[in-house]
Scaffold this active site. Structure first.
Site, PDB file in Angstrom:
ATOM      1  N   SER A 161      -9.750  -1.053   6.425  1.00  0.00           N
ATOM      2  CA  SER A 161      -9.110  -0.782   5.139  1.00  0.00           C
ATOM      3  C   SER A 161      -8.391  -1.961   4.515  1.00  0.00           C
ATOM      4  O   SER A 161      -7.950  -1.875   3.369  1.00  0.00           O
ATOM      5  CB  SER A 161      -8.132   0.391   5.281  1.00  0.00           C
ATOM      6  OG  SER A 161      -8.830   1.595   5.463  1.00  0.00           O
ATOM      7  N   SER A 199      -9.266   1.597   2.431  1.00  0.00           N
ATOM      8  CA  SER A 199      -8.396   2.423   1.616  1.00  0.00           C
ATOM      9  C   SER A 199      -7.299   1.645   0.891  1.00  0.00           C
ATOM     10  O   SER A 199      -6.536   2.232   0.128  1.00  0.00           O
ATOM     11  CB  SER A 199      -7.766   3.506   2.500  1.00  0.00           C
ATOM     12  OG  SER A 199      -7.016   2.951   3.567  1.00  0.00           O
ATOM     13  N   LYS A 242       0.833  -1.195   0.000  1.00  0.00           N
ATOM     14  CA  LYS A 242       0.000   0.000   0.000  1.00  0.00           C
ATOM     15  C   LYS A 242       0.872   1.251   0.000  1.00  0.00           C
ATOM     16  O   LYS A 242       1.926   1.282   0.644  1.00  0.00           O
ATOM     17  CB  LYS A 242      -0.898  -0.039   1.232  1.00  0.00           C
ATOM     18  CG  LYS A 242      -1.979   1.033   1.305  1.00  0.00           C
ATOM     19  CD  LYS A 242      -2.842   0.806   2.547  1.00  0.00           C
ATOM     20  CE  LYS A 242      -3.985   1.805   2.647  1.00  0.00           C
ATOM     21  NZ  LYS A 242      -4.811   1.553   3.851  1.00  0.00           N
TER      22      LYS A 242
END
Length: 572
Positions: free
Chosen positions: A208, A184, A109
């Site tokens: 997330s 996210s 990420k």
């Protein structure tokens, strides 16, 4: 303390009246006769701060000779996948002697530090910053033999469960263009769900990892708080921060968890997590070798409150209850349980995250021992109207809410921490009688992308998505999203999208979750969905895999193949 009484340097900028101006911010004043003394003391501490600022920082030094960064670049449109899933592409080859993850491809990420790779953090409010260090988990995966192939796009300041908020562009669901990949960890979920990479490492402060895993049809595992060190990862709230893997199988999730878990001697969150390499998650999983998995003696609780909120799609409930009923076919006991405080989780998390999140965004996070990403702080601070207005409304809202709450509700953050402990104790009491708890990961399948219109329009697509996930960030319990079937999209009943079942265990009980999830995944094919008369609004969870065993023994089921859970009744 003597340093504070040294005479100020000749160029010291502190002047008469500065102390009064500082105190105006909190609405208080000092006695006039004390003003000069406090100004001298303020000047002394300014000199001390200047001295610290001039010292070299102390960042872990990555071994870029052993692990060189090859071809780091921002992908062009024709090099992208699912819209804008990649933040940067590159290659870091893992140790050829590493056996645990040898040959596995990984993306991380775009809030996880990789030295020499610019990081956007989903924003364009400030220039991309380039870390000088690698996150602990990056080094550990390389040592284990994995190849890191890029950073995956994340949502704006990791502050949304939609996948259209990133300044780097929208990410499409791998099962249907125009639908959300969740957030996210949006880019990573799309890349794993599609099979383009073996694993994405995500961060989870409210769902997330698990939300995008649920929406994109992959396994997403948020471990116990502190099991995986947060060193080198951009924070939301230190007590809610969790890092973990998104993979296509439970076994792969166990491998990656083995690779990244354990104390690193830097992050104080990890100090109780045991030594790196000592956990044995993968070796704890039974290889069934064509035999029907057995969960004899395992007790599974169906959390009633996990199906309660009005925002939940009945078809998603049906899929998850159908999937849960199949545990009985594997010999487990399945019963309904009730934990009323579960329903307080979203409100507790909201207040906690607004206050702590705003302080972090404003550069005021403190109070933990660990690695602080000071280069990032220098890049984004101080805030100005110009860069604040470039933030996505969800991030702006966090700052606005946090400043308001700190002003109007003193002590409220501390109360959320206390209440979070109460909810945690409630879960632990129930989990002393059950091995795991089960509920839907998300209340509905992937929605269509929202619009970058008014702030309210920006929020609409993701309302309620973290109803069942955020509370486990508050309490720190390990939780996995396991794909178990498909349900129709709200906008078009002919569009079928993945459904995730969340499996939650006691603190530090990752092996119980892995055991239960691995057995279900081994026995059942979540993609082999059944329909009634071809009607997609009757979709239920996947069918039994053809692994060489004979027809299931119907005596393992209740009555006529039903699981009776009070009013929560579905056909298995």
């Amino acid at each position: 303390m003597s340093v504070f009484f040294k005479e100020a340097s000749p160029n010291n900028p502190v002047k008469k009246g500065d102390v009064e101006n500082v105190l105006k911010r909190i609405g208080v004043a000092i006695n006039d006769q004390d003003s000069d003394d406090f100004n001298q003391l303020l000047a002394a501490v300014h000199d001390c701060a200047e001295h610290i600022s001039e010292l070299p920082d102390y960042q872990p030094i990555p071994d870029v000779k052993k692990y060189p960064r090859e071809n780091v670049h921002r992908p062009t449109a024709d090099q992208q996948d699912f819209g804008n899933a990649w933040a940067h592409k590159f290659l870091i080859r893992g140790d050829s002697n590493g056996s645990l993850l040898r040959g596995k491809s990984v993306c991380v990420k775009d809030c996880i530090a990789v030295a020499g790779v610019p990081q956007f953090y989903g924003s364009d409010a400030f220039p991309a910053w380039t870390p000088s260090t690698d996150a602990t988990i990056v080094t550990r995966m390389l040592d284990a033999g994995a190849n890191i192939v890029g950073t995956a796009t994340c949502e704006n300041f990791c502050n949304s469960t939609s996948s259209f908020t990133s300044a780097q562009g929208t990410i499409d669901n791998p099962y249907r263009k125009g639908y959300s990949a969740g957030g996210s960890t949006s880019g990573g979920a799309a890349l794993v769900g599609s099979g383009l990479v073996d694993c994405a490492i995500g961060g989870d402060q409210g769902g997330s990892i698990r939300v995008p895993a649920s929406l994109c049809g992959c396994v997403g595992f948020k471990p116990t708080h502190g099991l995986v060190p947060w060193t080198g990862i951009t924070s939301g709230d230190a007590i809610d921060d969790h890092a973990g893997p998104l993979t296509r199988s439970v076994y792969d999730a166990s491998l990656f968890l083995d690779a990244i878990a354990g104390n690193d001697g830097i992050d104080d969150r990890s100090f109780a997590s045991g030594s790196h390499g000592s956990h044995g998650y993968a070796e704890s999983l039974v290889k069934w070798n064509g035999q029907l998995p057995s969960l004899a003696g395992v007790k599974i609780g169906i959390l009633r409150e996990g199906f309660d909120p009005e925002v939940f799609d009945p078809k998603v409930k049906e899929v998850v209850l159908s999937a849960a009923s199949k545990f009985q076919q594997l010999g487990a006991t399945v019963e309904e349980v009730s934990i009323p405080s579960h329903l307080e989780g979203p409100a507790v998390w909201t207040i906690q995250q607004r206050i702590s999140g705003s302080m972090t965004i404003l550069g005021q996070a403190h109070g933990r021992r660990g690695l602080y990403l000071t280069e990032f702080e220098h890049t984004r601070l101080p805030w100005t109207t110009e860069n604040f207005q470039k933030l996505f409304p969800s991030t702006q809202n966090t700052i606005i809410n946090g400043l308001y709450l700190m002003d109007k509700f003193p002590g409220l953050y501390g109360k959320t921490v206390n209440l979070g402990r109460k909810i945690s104790d409630d879960y632990e009491r129930t989990l002393s009688k059950f091995d795991v708890l089960v509920m839907p990961t998300t209340p509905y399948v992937a929605p269509q992308h929202g619009s970058r219109g008014t702030p309210r329009q920006c929020f609409e697509p993701s309302i309620g998505l973290t109803s069942n996930t955020a509370v486990f960030n508050v309490t720190g319990h390990p939780a996995m999203s396991l794909p178990v079937g498909f349900a129709p999209a709200k906008e078009d009943s002919k569009v079928l999208l993945p459904v995730g079942m969340q499996i939650v265990g006691g603190l530090w009980q990752e092996k119980k979750i892995l055991k239960v999830a691995h057995a279900w995944e081994t026995a059942f094919d979540w993609k082999a969905t059944a329909t009634a008369n071809g009607c997609p609004d009757k979709v239920v969870s996947g069918g039994l895999k053809e692994n060489g065993w004979s027809k299931l023994n119907e005596s393992k089921l209740n009555g006529q193949g039903k699981i009776e859970i009070s009013e929560l009744t579905v056909q298995s």
